[in-house]
Write a protein that holds these residues in place. Structure first.
Motif: not given
Length: 384
Positions: A114-141
Motif C-alpha cells: 500500500s506504500l507509495a514511492n515519492r514522485l519525481i518532477q525531473n531528474a537530469s544532469i545539469v553541467g557536472d551535477k545530477v539534479k533531482i526535483l521532487w514532488y511533495k512527500a506522500p501522506e503518512g509516516r
C-alpha cells in the motif's frame, strides 16, 4: 456483598501475583515487541504472554530482586494482522497474576504493497551535477527517501533525502542505469521496523528549461562595459517585463560594445526571448535595435573587465525581419513578431554560468552601432 470477588474464590483461596503495569506495544515487520513495568518481587520468576486464544505463548524470565524493572519480549514470525495479547506474571509455585490484555498490529506484505514511492518532477544532469526535483512527500509516516547508485569507479553510494527537501543535487555521475530510489515509512511512532517501497529505477532525462527568476537579476558593471545613455534607460529595464521601458547604452560606446549583468543563480541556458524597443513601432528592426550580437558567460569575471579565459562564448545571434523588407519598412507580420519577442536558442545547453555579457556587434542602423537599446530579455534554462 461478595459478588465482586466471587469469581476469584472458586475452588478456595488463590494467591495472585503482581500485575504487569505500563504496557507498551511496538509494531514491526511480521513481529511485535511488548514491554511492561513490574515492581520487583523475589517470588516472581517469570512473565508470560499468550495470543491466538491462548494457543501460542512466549516466556519472559524475571531475575531482578528489587526496584521497578522493565520487561519486554519480541515475538517473531507473526502473520500480518491485529492481535490481542494476555500478559501474566508467575511465582515459583506457579501462582499467576490476573491477566492484563493489550492489543497490537503486525505489518507485512499487504502494508508494504500500500506504500507509495515519492514522485519525481525531473531528474537530469545539469553541467557536472545530477539534479533531482521532487514532488511533495506522500501522506503518512514518511521518514525520507533513499537514493542508491554506483559511480564510475564501481563504488556504491547511499544518500538520504529528507521529507521536507524538494531538491537533491550531487556531483557524482551514476554508472549506467544504476540510479534508483525508495521511500521509507513507519506505520506507527512506536514501530521497531522501517518499511521500504520497492526500489524504482531513476532515468536521468535532459533538463527541462524553465524561465529564470528575474527577481535575482542585477547589474554587474565592469570597467570596460558601455556607459548608460540616461538615468531613465537603466539596465533593470531589461528584466522589468514592461515593453514601454528599455535599456540603452551611451552613444559613442564603440563598435563592438558590451554590458554585463548577474543572473543571481548559476544556470545552464537553453534559449531566450528578446524584445526590441518598440515605442514607436517604427523602431522595430531599425535604428539602434541589435541586429547581430554575441552572449558570453562566466562564473568568475575578471574585475578589470578584460576578455580573458574567464569568459566563454555561449552563442552568436542575428535578428531577422520576417518580411525581409528594407529598413524602415515594417509589415504587420514584422510588427507582430517584434511585439511577441524574437526567440533565440543557444547552439546547445550551455555550461552553467552566473554572469552574462552581451556583446553588440551591429545594430539595424549600421552607422549607429556604437550604441544600442533593448526593451526586455527573458532567459530559459536549468538553474543549479
Amino acid at each position: 456483598m461478595d459478588a465482586t470477588y466471587e469469581g476469584f474464590l472458586k475452588g478456595g483461596e488463590h494467591i495472585y501475583r503482581e500485575l504487569p503495569d505500563s504496557i507498551q506495544v511496538f509494531p514491526g515487520h511480521n513481529r511485535i515487541k511488548i514491554s511492561w513495568q513490574l515492581l520487583a518481587n523475589p517470588a516472581i520468576v517469570k512473565g508470560k504472554i499468550f495470543w491466538n486464544n491462548g494457543k501460542d505463548s512466549v516466556e519472559v524470565p524475571v531475575s531482578q530482586a528489587s526496584g521497578k524493572m522493565k520487561l519486554s519480549a519480541v515475538i517473531n514470525s507473526l502473520d500480518e494482522g491485529s492481535y490481542t495479547f494476555e500478559i501474566y506474571t508467575y511465582d515459583k509455585a506457579g501462582n499467576a497474576s490476573i491477566p492484563v490484555d493489550t492489543t497490537g498490529n503486525v505489518y507485512g506484505d499487504a502494508y508494504i504493497s500500500s506504500l507509495a514511492n515519492r514522485l519525481i518532477q525531473n531528474a537530469s544532469i545539469v553541467g557536472d551535477k545530477v539534479k533531482i526535483l521532487w514532488y511533495k512527500a506522500p501522506e503518512g509516516r514518511v521518514l525520507g527517501t533513499e537514493l542508491s547508485f554506483t559511480d564510475q569507479d564501481g563504488d556504491t553510494h547511499l544518500m538520504e533525502v529528507p521529507t521536507d527537501s524538494d531538491t537533491t543535487t550531487f556531483n557524482i555521475h551514476p554508472q549506467g542505469d544504476s540510479l534508483k530510489y525508495r521511500t521509507l515509512y513507519i506505520p506507527d511512532s512506536l514501530a521497531i521496523d522501517t518499511f521500504y517501497t520497492a526500489y524504482q529505477s531513476l532515468k536521468l532525462e535532459p533538463p527541462i528549461p524553465l524561465e529564470l527568476n528575474k527577481s535575482g537579476f542585477s547589474e554587474f558593471p565592469l570597467p570596460t562595459d558601455a556607459a548608460l545613455y540616461s538615468a531613465t534607460t537603466v539596465m533593470p529595464n531589461l528584466w522589468d517585463n514592461d515593453p514601454a521601458t528599455f535599456y540603452e547604452t551611451k552613444k559613442g560606446s564603440g563598435s563592438p560594445h558590451w554590458f554585463t549583468f548577474d543572473m543571481g543563480v548559476t544556470a545552464s541556458l537553453d534559449h531566450y526571448t528578446l524584445w526590441q524597443r518598440g515605442n514607436p513601432t517604427s523602431l522595430f528592426y531599425a535604428n539602434s535595435s541589435p541586429r547581430k550580437w554575441e552572449i558570453w558567460g562566466s562564473n568568475d569575471p575578471n574585475p578589470d573587465g578584460s576578455w580573458d579565459d574567464s569568459w566563454t562564448l555561449l552563442g552568436s545571434f542575428e535578428s531577422v525581419k520576417p518580411s525581409g523588407q528594407p529598413l524602415n519598412t515594417n509589415t504587420d507580420e514584422d510588427i507582430a513578431q517584434a511585439q511577441a519577442g524574437d526567440a533565440f536558442a543557444f547552439p546547445a545547453p550551455t555550461k552553467p554560468v552566473r554572469y552574462l555579457r552581451i556583446k553588440i556587434l551591429q545594430t539595424w542602423d549600421p552607422g549607429g552601432s556604437d550604441h544600442a537599446f533593448i526593451s526586455d530579455i527573458t532567459l530559459y534554462g536549468t538553474a543549479e
